[in-house]
Design an enzyme around this catalytic site. Structure first.
Site, short mmCIF file in Angstrom:
data_model
loop_
_atom_site.label_atom_id
_atom_site.label_comp_id
_atom_site.label_asym_id
_atom_site.label_seq_id
_atom_site.Cartn_x
_atom_site.Cartn_y
_atom_site.Cartn_z
N SER A 127 0.83 -1.21 0.00
CA SER A 127 0.00 0.00 0.00
C SER A 127 0.87 1.25 0.00
CB SER A 127 -0.87 -0.03 1.26
OG SER A 127 -1.43 1.23 1.51
N TYR A 152 -1.99 -1.56 10.92
CA TYR A 152 -2.24 -2.07 9.56
C TYR A 152 -1.08 -1.69 8.64
CZ TYR A 152 -3.80 -1.94 4.72
OH TYR A 152 -3.86 -2.10 3.36
N LYS A 156 2.10 -3.96 6.50
CA LYS A 156 2.55 -3.91 5.10
C LYS A 156 4.07 -3.70 5.04
CE LYS A 156 -1.42 -4.62 3.29
NZ LYS A 156 -1.72 -5.97 2.80
P1 NAD Z 1 -10.97 -7.29 1.12
O1 NAD Z 1 -11.20 -7.27 2.58
O2 NAD Z 1 -12.13 -7.02 0.23
O3 NAD Z 1 -10.30 -8.67 0.67
C1 NAD Z 1 -9.44 -9.40 1.49
C2 NAD Z 1 -9.95 -10.83 1.54
O4 NAD Z 1 -9.07 -11.61 2.34
C3 NAD Z 1 -11.33 -10.95 2.16
O5 NAD Z 1 -12.17 -11.66 1.27
C4 NAD Z 1 -11.10 -11.72 3.46
O6 NAD Z 1 -12.20 -12.55 3.77
C5 NAD Z 1 -9.83 -12.50 3.15
N1 NAD Z 1 -8.99 -12.83 4.31
C6 NAD Z 1 -8.48 -11.99 5.24
N2 NAD Z 1 -7.73 -12.66 6.13
C7 NAD Z 1 -7.74 -13.97 5.74
C8 NAD Z 1 -7.13 -15.15 6.23
N3 NAD Z 1 -6.38 -15.14 7.35
N4 NAD Z 1 -7.34 -16.32 5.59
C9 NAD Z 1 -8.10 -16.37 4.47
N5 NAD Z 1 -8.71 -15.26 3.95
C10 NAD Z 1 -8.52 -14.08 4.58
O7 NAD Z 1 -9.78 -6.25 0.81
P2 NAD Z 1 -9.29 -5.64 -0.56
O8 NAD Z 1 -9.67 -4.19 -0.60
O9 NAD Z 1 -9.64 -6.52 -1.70
O10 NAD Z 1 -7.72 -5.66 -0.32
C11 NAD Z 1 -6.89 -6.71 -0.80
C12 NAD Z 1 -5.46 -6.46 -0.37
O11 NAD Z 1 -5.03 -5.18 -0.85
C13 NAD Z 1 -5.26 -6.40 1.15
O12 NAD Z 1 -4.01 -7.00 1.44
C14 NAD Z 1 -5.21 -4.92 1.46
O13 NAD Z 1 -4.47 -4.65 2.61
C15 NAD Z 1 -4.51 -4.40 0.22
N6 NAD Z 1 -4.79 -2.98 -0.06
C16 NAD Z 1 -6.08 -2.58 -0.23
C17 NAD Z 1 -6.36 -1.24 -0.46
C18 NAD Z 1 -7.79 -0.76 -0.64
O14 NAD Z 1 -8.01 0.45 -0.60
N7 NAD Z 1 -8.76 -1.62 -0.83
C19 NAD Z 1 -5.32 -0.32 -0.54
C20 NAD Z 1 -4.00 -0.77 -0.39
C21 NAD Z 1 -3.74 -2.12 -0.14
C1 UD1 Z 2 -6.96 4.74 3.78
C2 UD1 Z 2 -5.74 4.29 4.52
C3 UD1 Z 2 -4.87 3.44 3.61
C4 UD1 Z 2 -5.66 2.27 3.07
C5 UD1 Z 2 -6.90 2.82 2.35
C6 UD1 Z 2 -7.78 1.71 1.89
C7 UD1 Z 2 -5.22 5.99 6.20
C8 UD1 Z 2 -4.27 7.07 6.62
N1 UD1 Z 2 -4.97 5.42 4.99
O1 UD1 Z 2 -6.55 5.61 2.74
O2 UD1 Z 2 -3.78 2.93 4.34
O3 UD1 Z 2 -4.86 1.54 2.17
O4 UD1 Z 2 -7.65 3.65 3.26
O5 UD1 Z 2 -8.43 1.08 2.94
O6 UD1 Z 2 -6.15 5.68 6.88
N2 UD1 Z 2 -12.70 11.21 3.30
C9 UD1 Z 2 -13.71 12.08 3.66
N3 UD1 Z 2 -14.86 11.55 4.17
C10 UD1 Z 2 -15.06 10.21 4.33
C11 UD1 Z 2 -14.01 9.33 3.95
C12 UD1 Z 2 -12.86 9.87 3.44
O7 UD1 Z 2 -13.57 13.29 3.55
O8 UD1 Z 2 -16.12 9.80 4.81
C13 UD1 Z 2 -11.46 11.77 2.72
C14 UD1 Z 2 -10.20 11.46 3.53
O9 UD1 Z 2 -9.98 12.43 4.50
C15 UD1 Z 2 -9.13 11.42 2.42
C16 UD1 Z 2 -9.90 10.90 1.19
O10 UD1 Z 2 -11.28 11.14 1.46
O11 UD1 Z 2 -8.69 12.73 2.12
C17 UD1 Z 2 -9.69 9.41 0.95
O12 UD1 Z 2 -9.97 8.71 2.15
P1 UD1 Z 2 -10.08 7.10 2.22
O13 UD1 Z 2 -10.96 6.62 1.12
O14 UD1 Z 2 -10.45 6.74 3.60
O15 UD1 Z 2 -8.62 6.59 1.88
P2 UD1 Z 2 -7.21 7.00 2.55
O16 UD1 Z 2 -7.40 7.68 3.82
O17 UD1 Z 2 -6.42 7.68 1.49
#
Ligand code: NAD
Ligand code: UD1
Length: 342
Positions: A127, A152, A156
């Site tokens: 991330s 969290y 990573k």
């Molecule tokens: P998500 O929660 O939708 O998907 C993760 C999946 O992993 C879920 O289906 C959950 O049931 C499964 N899981 C969690 N722990 C497990 C375990 N111990 N054994 C088996 N299954 C397990 O999340 P996502 O948004 O699809 O994210 C996927 C990856 O990307 C994660 O590693 C997350 O940290 C990373 N990531 C996501 C974002 C984002 O904004 N969505 C941003 C940066 C990084």
């Molecule tokens: C957050 C996490 C990041 C994670 C990502 C996906 C932090 C510091 N970062 O990113 O590690 O990978 O989520 O889960 O928490 N906002 C509003 N109102 C809302 C929600 C968000 O104004 O109700 C604003 C936030 O202040 C930010 C932007 O929207 O400026 C994006 O927020 P968000 O979608 O939560 O993502 P991040 O904070 O960038």
């Protein structure tokens, strides 16, 4: 014969979109997920979109014996994409041990199993949170890693270190760590998308739920940042574009064995957009109005981050090119579908 890819967390948000892209590129997929943050509905969606049902194993990756059983059953896995993790930043502050255990033990188990079964390739979901509040924008893969602001985020950082150390010591394994910026949107079919449990923490699901009438108004956290309109700036990337980058990463690992053992790529669009930019573009794309009010800054938020994506563009021959309006419309269509709105 189709190459077999193991997708952990494959019923989750990014994992389900990536499984679709893999199947469409003729890979065979095996999903492991314990459904702690997803449901088998995603499997139905994947099957309906692609016409192929992925193999599915429901267990917790922290259970090493079950992982070994699974790999004995599904022989000849060529690569693993490791999405499975807990990902709620706020929750990780309240439950650090659960986060460290889940995210780190599952990775350790996978790496041990890769060594045991001679599985040569790993793609890891990292991330942009590893960059913290950057000193210089856009951030490149060489930008300094800042001390993590949540357990969290720390999982990573530690995971990337564990991958580096393991790969230096175990010949024959290579990895690509992908640092995602802010993934948004849903599949254009509206058959798979993001399913936040309870009150959404992220911006786009909060917007779509507000427009759907589930939330009263969007709370915009901070309009006093040092940005052109005072609201926070992020790099929002379409989940389909993100999914396609994983297929490129897998192909690079499988086809080109002369690259560095561990590579890191930023996955974003390279464009920084404010919260108000997103609200306005959402309104334009959907014709719906977003009620919002300004609130104080959210603790732990940074003011701005966006990616330098040139390395991924060049080396993976990939670019995020879905227009933002299209992505925001897909998020709204998905919300309407899951709420049965017309
Ligand atoms: P998500 O929660 O939708 O998907 C993760 C999946 O992993 C879920 O289906 C959950 O049931 C499964 N899981 C969690 N722990 C497990 C375990 N111990 N054994 C088996 N299954 C397990 O999340 P996502 O948004 O699809 O994210 C996927 C990856 O990307 C994660 O590693 C997350 O940290 C990373 N990531 C996501 C974002 C984002 O904004 N969505 C941003 C940066 C990084
Ligand atoms: C957050 C996490 C990041 C994670 C990502 C996906 C932090 C510091 N970062 O990113 O590690 O990978 O989520 O889960 O928490 N906002 C509003 N109102 C809302 C929600 C968000 O104004 O109700 C604003 C936030 O202040 C930010 C932007 O929207 O400026 C994006 O927020 P968000 O979608 O939560 O993502 P991040 O904070 O960038």
């Amino acid at each position: 014969m189709a190459e077999k890819i193991l997708v952990t967390g494959g019923t989750g948000y990014i994992g389900s979109h990536t499984t679709v892209e893999l199947i469409e590129k003729n890979f065979e997929t095996v999903i492991i997920d314990n459904l702690c943050n997803s449901s088998t509905e995603a499997l139905k969606g994947i099957t309906e979109i692609t016409g192929t049902e992925p193999a599915f194993e429901n267990f917790d990756l922290c259970d090493y014996e079950k992982l070994l059983d699974c790999l004995r059953k599904h022989k000849n896995i060529k690569a693993i994409i490791h999405f499975a993790a807990l990902k709620a930043v706020g929750e990780s502050v309240e439950k650090p041990l659960e986060y460290y255990k889940n995210n780190l033990v599952s990775l350790l188990n996978l790496l041990m199993a890769m060594r045991e079964f001679h599985i040569p390739a790993l793609v890891f979901s990292s991330s942009c949170t590893v960059y913290g509040e950057p000193d210089k924008l856009p951030v490149t893969e060489e930008s300094p890693i800042k001390s993590a602001s949540s357990p969290y985020g720390n999982t990573k950082q530690i995971s990337e270190e564990i991958i580096h150390d393991t790969i230096s010591a175990v010949p024959g394994i290579r990895a690509i760590c992908l640092r995602y910026f802010n993934p948004i949107g849903a599949h254009k079919s509206s058959l798979i998308g993001e399913l936040p449990l309870g009150t959404p923490m992220n911006l786009i699901p909060y917007i779509t739920q507000t427009v759907a009438g589930i939330r009263e108004e969007l709370r915009i956290f901070g309009n006093d940042y040092d940005t052109p309109d005072g609201t926070g700036i992020r790099d929002y990337i379409d989940v389909g574009d993100l999914a396609r980058a994983h297929v490129k990463a897998i192909s690079r690992l499988l086809e080109d064995r002369n690259k560095k053992p561990v590579e890191i790529f930023n996955l974003g669009t390279g464009k920084g957009l404010s919260v108000l930019d997103i609200v306005k573009t959402f309104e334009k794309a959907t014709g719906m109005q977003v009620r919002y009010k300004f609130y104080p800054r959210r603790p732990g938020d940074i003011s701005r981050v966006y990616a330098d994506t040139s390395l991924a563009n060049k080396e993976l021959q990939w670019k995020a090119d879905t227009p933002l309006e299209e992505t925001l419309l897909s998020a709204w269509k998905w919300e309407k579908r899951i709420r049965n709105l017309s």
